[in-house]
Scaffold this motif. Structure first.
Motif, PDB file in Angstrom:
ATOM      1  N   VAL A   1       0.854  -1.187   0.000  1.00 36.42           N
ATOM      2  CA  VAL A   1       0.000   0.000   0.000  1.00 36.42           C
ATOM      3  C   VAL A   1       0.890   1.238   0.000  1.00 36.42           C
ATOM      4  CG1 VAL A   1      -1.860   1.223   1.205  1.00 36.42           C
ATOM      5  CG2 VAL A   1      -1.731  -1.277   1.326  1.00 36.42           C
ATOM      6  N   LEU A   2       0.514   2.255  -0.777  1.00 41.24           N
ATOM      7  CA  LEU A   2       1.213   3.537  -0.780  1.00 41.24           C
ATOM      8  C   LEU A   2       0.312   4.600  -0.170  1.00 41.24           C
ATOM      9  CD1 LEU A   2       2.894   3.695  -4.310  1.00 41.24           C
ATOM     10  CD2 LEU A   2       3.852   2.856  -2.158  1.00 41.24           C
ATOM     11  N   ASP A   3       0.883   5.400   0.724  1.00 40.55           N
ATOM     12  CA  ASP A   3       0.146   6.448   1.424  1.00 40.55           C
ATOM     13  C   ASP A   3       0.626   7.823   0.984  1.00 40.55           C
ATOM     14  OD1 ASP A   3      -1.163   7.739   4.044  1.00 40.55           O
ATOM     15  OD2 ASP A   3       0.965   8.315   4.038  1.00 40.55           O
ATOM     16  N   PHE A   4      -0.328   8.753   0.808  1.00 44.96           N
ATOM     17  CA  PHE A   4       0.042  10.158   0.657  1.00 44.96           C
ATOM     18  C   PHE A   4      -1.052  11.036   1.234  1.00 44.96           C
ATOM     19  CE2 PHE A   4      -1.714   8.951  -3.539  1.00 44.96           C
ATOM     20  CZ  PHE A   4      -2.706   9.911  -3.735  1.00 44.96           C
ATOM     21  N   ASP A   5      -0.707  12.318   1.461  1.00 46.73           N
ATOM     22  CA  ASP A   5      -1.606  13.265   2.115  1.00 46.73           C
ATOM     23  C   ASP A   5      -2.171  14.251   1.102  1.00 46.73           C
ATOM     24  OD1 ASP A   5      -1.029  12.653   5.106  1.00 46.73           O
ATOM     25  OD2 ASP A   5       0.954  12.853   4.208  1.00 46.73           O
ATOM     26  N   ILE A   6      -3.346  14.821   1.436  1.00 46.35           N
ATOM     27  CA  ILE A   6      -4.046  15.695   0.502  1.00 46.35           C
ATOM     28  C   ILE A   6      -4.405  17.017   1.175  1.00 46.35           C
ATOM     29  CG2 ILE A   6      -6.127  15.976  -0.891  1.00 46.35           C
ATOM     30  CD1 ILE A   6      -6.209  12.979  -1.249  1.00 46.35           C
ATOM     31  N   ARG A   7      -4.078  18.107   0.482  1.00 45.82           N
ATOM     32  CA  ARG A   7      -4.481  19.458   0.884  1.00 45.82           C
ATOM     33  C   ARG A   7      -5.230  20.122  -0.269  1.00 45.82           C
ATOM     34  NH1 ARG A   7      -3.988  20.970   6.337  1.00 45.82           N
ATOM     35  NH2 ARG A   7      -2.265  19.770   7.216  1.00 45.82           N
ATOM     36  N   SER A   8      -5.985  21.164   0.041  1.00 47.14           N
ATOM     37  CA  SER A   8      -6.724  21.921  -0.969  1.00 47.14           C
ATOM     38  C   SER A   8      -6.078  23.273  -1.198  1.00 47.14           C
ATOM     39  CB  SER A   8      -8.175  22.137  -0.525  1.00 47.14           C
ATOM     40  OG  SER A   8      -8.847  20.909  -0.363  1.00 47.14           O
ATOM     41  N   LEU A   9      -5.945  23.651  -2.463  1.00 46.66           N
ATOM     42  CA  LEU A   9      -5.485  24.987  -2.806  1.00 46.66           C
ATOM     43  C   LEU A   9      -6.643  25.980  -2.761  1.00 46.66           C
ATOM     44  CD1 LEU A   9      -3.099  24.308  -5.832  1.00 46.66           C
ATOM     45  CD2 LEU A   9      -2.567  24.323  -3.385  1.00 46.66           C
ATOM     46  N   ARG A  10      -6.324  27.247  -2.943  1.00 45.73           N
ATOM     47  CA  ARG A  10      -7.324  28.304  -2.867  1.00 45.73           C
ATOM     48  C   ARG A  10      -8.437  28.109  -3.890  1.00 45.73           C
ATOM     49  NH1 ARG A  10      -4.582  33.756  -3.708  1.00 45.73           N
ATOM     50  NH2 ARG A  10      -5.153  33.509  -5.902  1.00 45.73           N
ATOM     51  N   ASP A  11      -8.095  27.581  -5.056  1.00 41.65           N
ATOM     52  CA  ASP A  11      -9.089  27.393  -6.106  1.00 41.65           C
ATOM     53  C   ASP A  11      -9.744  26.014  -6.071  1.00 41.65           C
ATOM     54  OD1 ASP A  11      -7.059  25.770  -6.963  1.00 41.65           O
ATOM     55  OD2 ASP A  11      -6.569  26.954  -8.748  1.00 41.65           O
ATOM     56  N   GLY A  12      -9.497  25.253  -4.995  1.00 42.86           N
ATOM     57  CA  GLY A  12     -10.118  23.941  -4.845  1.00 42.86           C
ATOM     58  C   GLY A  12      -9.319  22.782  -5.399  1.00 42.86           C
ATOM     59  N   THR A  13      -8.215  23.059  -6.074  1.00 41.63           N
ATOM     60  CA  THR A  13      -7.366  21.984  -6.589  1.00 41.63           C
ATOM     61  C   THR A  13      -6.812  21.160  -5.431  1.00 41.63           C
ATOM     62  OG1 THR A  13      -6.724  23.333  -8.490  1.00 41.63           O
ATOM     63  CG2 THR A  13      -5.320  21.452  -7.962  1.00 41.63           C
TER      64      THR A  13
ATOM     65  N   LYS B   1      16.701  14.937  -6.425  1.00 35.55           N
ATOM     66  CA  LYS B   1      16.649  16.290  -6.954  1.00 35.55           C
ATOM     67  C   LYS B   1      15.349  16.983  -6.540  1.00 35.55           C
ATOM     68  CE  LYS B   1      19.362  15.095 -11.061  1.00 35.55           C
ATOM     69  NZ  LYS B   1      19.357  15.066 -12.552  1.00 35.55           N
ATOM     70  N   PRO B   2      15.366  18.304  -6.395  1.00 34.73           N
ATOM     71  CA  PRO B   2      14.113  19.038  -6.159  1.00 34.73           C
ATOM     72  C   PRO B   2      13.139  18.777  -7.311  1.00 34.73           C
ATOM     73  CG  PRO B   2      16.006  20.451  -5.760  1.00 34.73           C
ATOM     74  CD  PRO B   2      16.543  19.204  -6.407  1.00 34.73           C
ATOM     75  N   GLU B   3      11.859  18.694  -6.995  1.00 35.58           N
ATOM     76  CA  GLU B   3      10.842  18.453  -8.008  1.00 35.58           C
ATOM     77  C   GLU B   3       9.534  19.115  -7.598  1.00 35.58           C
ATOM     78  OE1 GLU B   3       9.018  14.337  -7.883  1.00 35.58           O
ATOM     79  OE2 GLU B   3      10.833  13.991  -6.681  1.00 35.58           O
ATOM     80  N   ARG B   4       8.662  19.271  -8.554  1.00 33.27           N
ATOM     81  CA  ARG B   4       7.362  19.868  -8.276  1.00 33.27           C
ATOM     82  C   ARG B   4       6.489  18.863  -7.542  1.00 33.27           C
ATOM     83  NH1 ARG B   4       2.620  19.529 -10.896  1.00 33.27           N
ATOM     84  NH2 ARG B   4       3.550  18.503 -12.703  1.00 33.27           N
ATOM     85  N   PRO B   5       5.825  19.265  -6.461  1.00 28.07           N
ATOM     86  CA  PRO B   5       4.917  18.339  -5.786  1.00 28.07           C
ATOM     87  C   PRO B   5       3.714  18.049  -6.676  1.00 28.07           C
ATOM     88  CG  PRO B   5       4.754  20.523  -4.811  1.00 28.07           C
ATOM     89  CD  PRO B   5       5.886  20.575  -5.781  1.00 28.07           C
ATOM     90  N   PRO B   6       3.238  16.826  -6.681  1.00 34.22           N
ATOM     91  CA  PRO B   6       2.149  16.476  -7.597  1.00 34.22           C
ATOM     92  C   PRO B   6       0.791  16.968  -7.115  1.00 34.22           C
ATOM     93  CG  PRO B   6       2.767  14.575  -6.286  1.00 34.22           C
ATOM     94  CD  PRO B   6       3.747  15.659  -5.935  1.00 34.22           C
ATOM     95  N   THR B   7      -0.128  17.041  -8.053  1.00 29.44           N
ATOM     96  CA  THR B   7      -1.535  17.192  -7.704  1.00 29.44           C
ATOM     97  C   THR B   7      -2.086  15.797  -7.413  1.00 29.44           C
ATOM     98  OG1 THR B   7      -2.308  16.931  -9.981  1.00 29.44           O
ATOM     99  CG2 THR B   7      -1.766  19.182  -9.239  1.00 29.44           C
ATOM    100  N   VAL B   8      -3.246  15.742  -6.773  1.00 34.57           N
ATOM    101  CA  VAL B   8      -3.865  14.448  -6.496  1.00 34.57           C
ATOM    102  C   VAL B   8      -4.271  13.767  -7.799  1.00 34.57           C
ATOM    103  CG1 VAL B   8      -5.862  13.328  -5.413  1.00 34.57           C
ATOM    104  CG2 VAL B   8      -4.575  15.095  -4.178  1.00 34.57           C
ATOM    105  N   ALA B   9      -4.747  14.543  -8.775  1.00 35.90           N
ATOM    106  CA  ALA B   9      -5.107  13.964 -10.070  1.00 35.90           C
ATOM    107  C   ALA B   9      -3.905  13.263 -10.692  1.00 35.90           C
ATOM    108  CB  ALA B   9      -5.641  15.049 -10.993  1.00 35.90           C
ATOM    109  N   GLU B  10      -2.741  13.894 -10.622  1.00 37.55           N
ATOM    110  CA  GLU B  10      -1.537  13.286 -11.186  1.00 37.55           C
ATOM    111  C   GLU B  10      -1.164  12.006 -10.435  1.00 37.55           C
ATOM    112  OE1 GLU B  10       0.719  17.312 -12.827  1.00 37.55           O
ATOM    113  OE2 GLU B  10       0.978  16.690 -10.723  1.00 37.55           O
ATOM    114  N   ALA B  11      -1.272  12.030  -9.122  1.00 36.61           N
ATOM    115  CA  ALA B  11      -0.918  10.853  -8.328  1.00 36.61           C
ATOM    116  C   ALA B  11      -1.878   9.696  -8.604  1.00 36.61           C
ATOM    117  CB  ALA B  11      -0.910  11.204  -6.847  1.00 36.61           C
TER     118      ALA B  11
END
Length: 297
Positions: free
Chosen positions: A86-98, A141-151
């Protein structure tokens, strides 16, 4: 693919689980329970569900002691290593709901920027870069954090996922994303709030509820039977509180966040059938000590 790990006092059978819900009640990890038929949820088609391993390992935030937490590179590395089912990750909401993959409410600890996550738009999110912890082994290397849709698009259907919704207001959008991708039987939606877990269950999702050691002193976990698919307990809790959770009737009881073999062995002896860990490679390569009774409480 079937792989056998022969551990001290215990033979653990691990299976490659193709995005299957690991759903069967178990009284003790040394038993050989018969899996119950999978439940149909919303528009899902019935599918055969193989018997799960006796100890199910979850890579917490991808395995945060071994890979950059909540990063796409970390999650895909954990998937490729196959140390966890199982893989776990956390979810937050941006200002526009993303919905985005991030544990903290601010950017300060894990990225090169600062400030609240929910102050950003999706466009601004693309400028954020994760800052791998200096203590991690290897070159990250530094990288852009993904969106939930991408994950979900990258990992969904390839393994079982556990996602913790830090912003309950985003639950309806998360439910839509899971349903649209046909993942309702392979994604556990986690929260610390019983009402959120019940709402996730009402929406046809797999509901997970995590509880701290302090909360567990007063919890009555039997009240969640029927609404919660997975109870996620604090390894620091008292023996009696762990046993009460195991006897609650909730189908699965997994322990968080377990980072040493000794902690794992205690939780397994107390009856937990899953381990949530920042160090999945360490867990899978360290034999489980022979099962025995745990004293104290």
């Amino acid at each position: 693919m079937i792989t056998r790990y022969f551990l001290t006092g215990v033979a653990v059978l691990t299976l490659s689980i193709p995005a299957a819900v690991l759903a069967h009640p178990t009284a003790h990890p040394a038993a050989h329970p018969t899996p119950r038929p999978p439940e149909r949820r919303l528009g899902d088609q019935p599918a055969a569900v193989p018997a799960p391993p006796r100890i199910i390992y979850t890579a917490h935030r991808g395995g945060a002691l071994e890979v950059p937490e909540n990063s796409m590179t970390g999650l895909t590395t954990a998937l490729a290593r196959k140390d966890a089912q199982v893989l776990d990750f956390d979810i937050r909401s941006l200002r526009d709901g993303t919905l985005v993959v991030m544990h903290d409410a601010t950017l300060d600890r894990t990225t090169s920027q600062a400030g609240p996550v929910n102050a950003l738009t999706a466009t601004q999110w693309r400028t954020v870069r994760l800052r791998p912890a200096a203590a991690l082994r290897g070159a990250w290397k530094p990288e852009r954090p993904p969106t939930v849709a991408e994950a979900l698009d990258r990992l969904g259907g390839r393994t079982t996922l556990m996602v913790e919704t830090k912003d309950p207001a985003g639950l309806p959008e998360l439910a839509r994303m899971i349903r649209d991708r046909g993942l309702t039987r392979s994604v556990y939606v986690n929260s610390n709030h019983p009402d959120v877990a019940r709402e996730a269950h009402r929406m046809g999702l797999l509901a997970q509820l995590w509880r701290s050691a302090r909360q567990m002193r007063h919890d009555r976990p039997g009240e969640w039977r029927g609404d919660v698919d997975l109870l996620d307990v604090d390894y620091r809790a008292r023996d009696a509180d762990i046993r009460r959770a195991v006897a609650s009737g909730v189908p699965h009881v997994w322990a968080h966040t377990v980072n040493t073999p000794g902690q794992r062995d205690r939780m397994v002896r107390l009856g937990c059938d899953g381990i949530i860990t920042d160090a999945p490679s360490l867990m899978i390569t360290t034999p489980v000590r022979a099962l025995g009774r745990v004293s104290g409480g």
